[in-house]
Design a protein around this motif. Structure first.
Motif, PDB file in Angstrom:
ATOM      1  N   ALA A 167      61.592 -30.149  66.024  1.00  0.00           N
ATOM      2  CA  ALA A 167      62.372 -31.458  65.687  1.00  0.00           C
ATOM      3  C   ALA A 167      62.676 -32.329  66.728  1.00  0.00           C
ATOM      4  O   ALA A 167      62.456 -33.530  66.690  1.00  0.00           O
ATOM      5  CB  ALA A 167      63.605 -31.009  65.011  1.00  0.00           C
ATOM      6  N   GLY A 168      62.780 -31.711  67.991  1.00  0.00           N
ATOM      7  CA  GLY A 168      63.033 -32.549  69.300  1.00  0.00           C
ATOM      8  C   GLY A 168      61.598 -33.573  69.475  1.00  0.00           C
ATOM      9  O   GLY A 168      61.647 -34.538  69.820  1.00  0.00           O
ATOM     10  N   ALA A 169      60.509 -32.564  69.416  1.00  0.00           N
ATOM     11  CA  ALA A 169      59.282 -33.334  69.752  1.00  0.00           C
ATOM     12  C   ALA A 169      58.996 -34.307  68.670  1.00  0.00           C
ATOM     13  O   ALA A 169      58.478 -35.410  69.024  1.00  0.00           O
ATOM     14  CB  ALA A 169      58.143 -32.274  69.819  1.00  0.00           C
ATOM     15  N   ILE A 170      59.228 -34.141  67.316  1.00  0.00           N
ATOM     16  CA  ILE A 170      59.136 -35.177  66.346  1.00  0.00           C
ATOM     17  C   ILE A 170      60.003 -36.429  66.925  1.00  0.00           C
ATOM     18  O   ILE A 170      59.241 -37.560  66.773  1.00  0.00           O
ATOM     19  CB  ILE A 170      59.276 -34.632  65.013  1.00  0.00           C
ATOM     20  N   LEU A 171      61.166 -35.992  67.058  1.00  0.00           N
ATOM     21  CA  LEU A 171      61.976 -37.418  67.477  1.00  0.00           C
ATOM     22  C   LEU A 171      61.493 -38.204  68.758  1.00  0.00           C
ATOM     23  O   LEU A 171      61.405 -39.441  68.809  1.00  0.00           O
ATOM     24  CB  LEU A 171      63.415 -37.037  67.562  1.00  0.00           C
ATOM     25  N   VAL A 172      61.102 -37.454  69.863  1.00  0.00           N
ATOM     26  CA  VAL A 172      60.310 -38.073  71.023  1.00  0.00           C
ATOM     27  C   VAL A 172      59.031 -39.058  70.545  1.00  0.00           C
ATOM     28  O   VAL A 172      59.077 -39.972  70.830  1.00  0.00           O
ATOM     29  CB  VAL A 172      59.866 -37.118  71.849  1.00  0.00           C
ATOM     30  N   PHE A 173      58.347 -38.662  69.695  1.00  0.00           N
ATOM     31  CA  PHE A 173      57.289 -39.309  69.095  1.00  0.00           C
ATOM     32  C   PHE A 173      57.726 -40.469  68.471  1.00  0.00           C
ATOM     33  O   PHE A 173      57.171 -41.512  68.258  1.00  0.00           O
ATOM     34  CB  PHE A 173      56.176 -38.416  68.404  1.00  0.00           C
ATOM     35  N   LEU A 174      58.681 -40.397  67.310  1.00  0.00           N
ATOM     36  CA  LEU A 174      59.245 -41.372  66.494  1.00  0.00           C
ATOM     37  C   LEU A 174      59.841 -42.544  67.332  1.00  0.00           C
ATOM     38  O   LEU A 174      59.836 -43.663  66.888  1.00  0.00           O
ATOM     39  CB  LEU A 174      60.148 -40.848  65.462  1.00  0.00           C
ATOM     40  N   TRP A 175      60.448 -42.298  68.525  1.00  0.00           N
ATOM     41  CA  TRP A 175      61.012 -43.147  69.309  1.00  0.00           C
ATOM     42  C   TRP A 175      60.303 -43.679  70.429  1.00  0.00           C
ATOM     43  O   TRP A 175      60.941 -44.564  71.197  1.00  0.00           O
ATOM     44  CB  TRP A 175      62.337 -42.536  69.625  1.00  0.00           C
ATOM     45  N   ARG A 176      59.231 -43.439  70.434  1.00  0.00           N
ATOM     46  CA  ARG A 176      58.194 -43.881  71.511  1.00  0.00           C
ATOM     47  C   ARG A 176      57.952 -45.579  71.216  1.00  0.00           C
ATOM     48  O   ARG A 176      58.274 -46.179  70.207  1.00  0.00           O
ATOM     49  CB  ARG A 176      57.092 -43.489  71.556  1.00  0.00           C
ATOM     50  N   LYS A 177      57.615 -46.027  72.662  1.00  0.00           N
ATOM     51  CA  LYS A 177      57.608 -47.644  72.538  1.00  0.00           C
ATOM     52  C   LYS A 177      56.578 -47.921  71.349  1.00  0.00           C
ATOM     53  O   LYS A 177      56.849 -49.075  70.426  1.00  0.00           O
ATOM     54  CB  LYS A 177      57.161 -48.331  73.891  1.00  0.00           C
ATOM     55  N   GLU A 178      55.529 -47.363  71.334  1.00  0.00           N
ATOM     56  CA  GLU A 178      54.251 -47.777  70.320  1.00  0.00           C
ATOM     57  C   GLU A 178      54.593 -47.603  68.977  1.00  0.00           C
ATOM     58  O   GLU A 178      54.597 -48.170  68.033  1.00  0.00           O
ATOM     59  CB  GLU A 178      52.860 -47.303  70.606  1.00  0.00           C
ATOM     60  N   SER A 179      55.607 -46.524  68.889  1.00  0.00           N
ATOM     61  CA  SER A 179      55.868 -46.270  67.326  1.00  0.00           C
ATOM     62  C   SER A 179      57.025 -47.476  66.935  1.00  0.00           C
ATOM     63  O   SER A 179      57.035 -47.958  65.729  1.00  0.00           O
ATOM     64  CB  SER A 179      56.768 -44.858  67.415  1.00  0.00           C
ATOM     65  N   SER A 180      58.061 -47.855  67.750  1.00  0.00           N
ATOM     66  CA  SER A 180      58.813 -48.871  67.588  1.00  0.00           C
ATOM     67  C   SER A 180      58.090 -50.169  66.935  1.00  0.00           C
ATOM     68  O   SER A 180      58.616 -50.653  66.241  1.00  0.00           O
ATOM     69  CB  SER A 180      59.830 -49.240  68.767  1.00  0.00           C
ATOM     70  N   ALA A 181      57.197 -50.426  67.997  1.00  0.00           N
ATOM     71  CA  ALA A 181      56.066 -51.583  67.653  1.00  0.00           C
ATOM     72  C   ALA A 181      55.624 -51.338  66.221  1.00  0.00           C
ATOM     73  O   ALA A 181      55.546 -52.530  65.604  1.00  0.00           O
ATOM     74  CB  ALA A 181      55.164 -51.769  68.743  1.00  0.00           C
ATOM     75  N   TYR A 182      55.250 -50.386  65.990  1.00  0.00           N
ATOM     76  CA  TYR A 182      54.705 -49.931  64.718  1.00  0.00           C
ATOM     77  C   TYR A 182      55.664 -50.353  63.549  1.00  0.00           C
ATOM     78  O   TYR A 182      55.405 -51.118  62.624  1.00  0.00           O
ATOM     79  CB  TYR A 182      54.159 -48.627  64.534  1.00  0.00           C
ATOM     80  N   TYR A 183      56.775 -49.742  63.676  1.00  0.00           N
ATOM     81  CA  TYR A 183      57.720 -49.918  62.567  1.00  0.00           C
ATOM     82  C   TYR A 183      58.322 -51.363  62.579  1.00  0.00           C
ATOM     83  O   TYR A 183      58.427 -51.952  61.362  1.00  0.00           O
ATOM     84  CB  TYR A 183      59.056 -49.247  63.024  1.00  0.00           C
ATOM     85  N   ASP A 184      58.371 -52.206  63.759  1.00  0.00           N
ATOM     86  CA  ASP A 184      58.648 -53.576  63.603  1.00  0.00           C
ATOM     87  C   ASP A 184      57.435 -54.277  63.012  1.00  0.00           C
ATOM     88  O   ASP A 184      57.867 -55.316  62.061  1.00  0.00           O
ATOM     89  CB  ASP A 184      58.756 -53.956  65.008  1.00  0.00           C
ATOM     90  N   SER A 185      56.055 -54.182  63.164  1.00  0.00           N
ATOM     91  CA  SER A 185      55.277 -54.750  62.593  1.00  0.00           C
ATOM     92  C   SER A 185      55.192 -54.417  60.942  1.00  0.00           C
ATOM     93  O   SER A 185      55.054 -55.371  60.275  1.00  0.00           O
ATOM     94  CB  SER A 185      53.966 -54.413  63.273  1.00  0.00           C
ATOM     95  N   VAL A 186      55.474 -53.483  60.813  1.00  0.00           N
ATOM     96  CA  VAL A 186      55.581 -52.964  59.160  1.00  0.00           C
ATOM     97  C   VAL A 186      56.585 -53.700  58.593  1.00  0.00           C
ATOM     98  O   VAL A 186      56.665 -54.391  57.433  1.00  0.00           O
ATOM     99  CB  VAL A 186      55.553 -51.457  58.935  1.00  0.00           C
ATOM    100  N   SER A 187      57.879 -53.600  59.372  1.00  0.00           N
ATOM    101  CA  SER A 187      59.051 -54.421  58.759  1.00  0.00           C
ATOM    102  C   SER A 187      58.669 -55.875  58.493  1.00  0.00           C
ATOM    103  O   SER A 187      59.001 -56.462  57.629  1.00  0.00           O
ATOM    104  CB  SER A 187      60.139 -54.266  59.463  1.00  0.00           C
ATOM    105  N   GLN A 188      58.160 -56.656  59.552  1.00  0.00           N
ATOM    106  CA  GLN A 188      57.686 -57.956  59.399  1.00  0.00           C
ATOM    107  C   GLN A 188      56.737 -58.335  58.560  1.00  0.00           C
ATOM    108  O   GLN A 188      57.170 -59.332  57.755  1.00  0.00           O
ATOM    109  CB  GLN A 188      57.510 -58.359  60.880  1.00  0.00           C
TER     110      GLN A 188
END
Length: 190
Positions: A167-188
């Motif tokens: 679970a800790g490793a998953i959260l690290v991957f989900l909150w990485r900078k490139e992950s945040s950019a992906y979530y933002d681009s999908v939201s937009q």
């Protein structure tokens, strides 16, 4: 008069004036069905795979729990007899049956939650990242309670710790900078 009539002009939003665009050509800031989905970064793909591993581990844990259920019956009977020495065998059997059903249902729910989170985070749903984070916090609390339990055996402790690290490793991957950019681009895009 020219050979081609100009395209009709429409307001940017219905009922508003302002910028206009030609029919059939929406402005670039509007997402369209022809725009490709943003590509999943490696961090999201890894998190999704790890969530699928978590689903497999939950299924395995449920199977092992069912396979070792005999010791559970003894534990339930001892616990019930400590609280009431005159407890009937039918009460012990009923408690045992409830424990089996609760364990199987809990295992199925855990597997489905892992798979649901993998699916929705893979789609770039921002809310799914938040829900996965909450589940990660609950996993931490669950691990702490299982470690503090006097009935925790080696398998339970090992399984809880592996689940916590996962679970800790998953959260690290989900909150990485490139992950945040992906979530933002999908939201937009929506």
């Amino acid at each position: 008069m020219s050979d081609q009539d100009p395209q009709p002009q429409y307001p940017k939003y219905p009922g508003e004036g302002g910028e206009t665009f030609s029919a059939g050509q929406p402005p670039a800031e509007y997402p369209s069905a022809t725009q490709p989905e943003p590509e999943r970064p490696q961090s999201i793909r890894t998190a999704v795979r790890l969530m699928q591993v978590g689903a497999g581990l939950s299924a395995l844990g449920t199977i092992v729990s069912i396979a070792t259920i005999g010791s559970l019956k003894d534990s339930i009977e001892d616990s019930l007899r400590d609280s009431d020495p005159n407890v009937s065998q039918s009460t012990v059997d009923a408690a045992y049956s409830v424990a089996i059903v609760a364990g199987v249902i809990g295992g199925i729910i855990a597997v489905l939650l892992w798979l649901w989170m993998a699916w929705k985070n893979g789609q770039g749903r921002s809310w799914a990242r938040v829900v996965a984070t909450v589940f990660g916090g609950l996993n931490l609390l669950s691990t702490l309670f299982s470690l503090a339990s006097p009935q925790a055996d080696g398998f339970t402790i090992s399984f809880s710790l592996i689940n916590l690290v996962l679970a800790g490793a998953i959260l690290v991957f989900l909150w990485r900078k490139e992950s945040s950019a992906y979530y933002d681009s999908v939201s937009q895009r929506r």
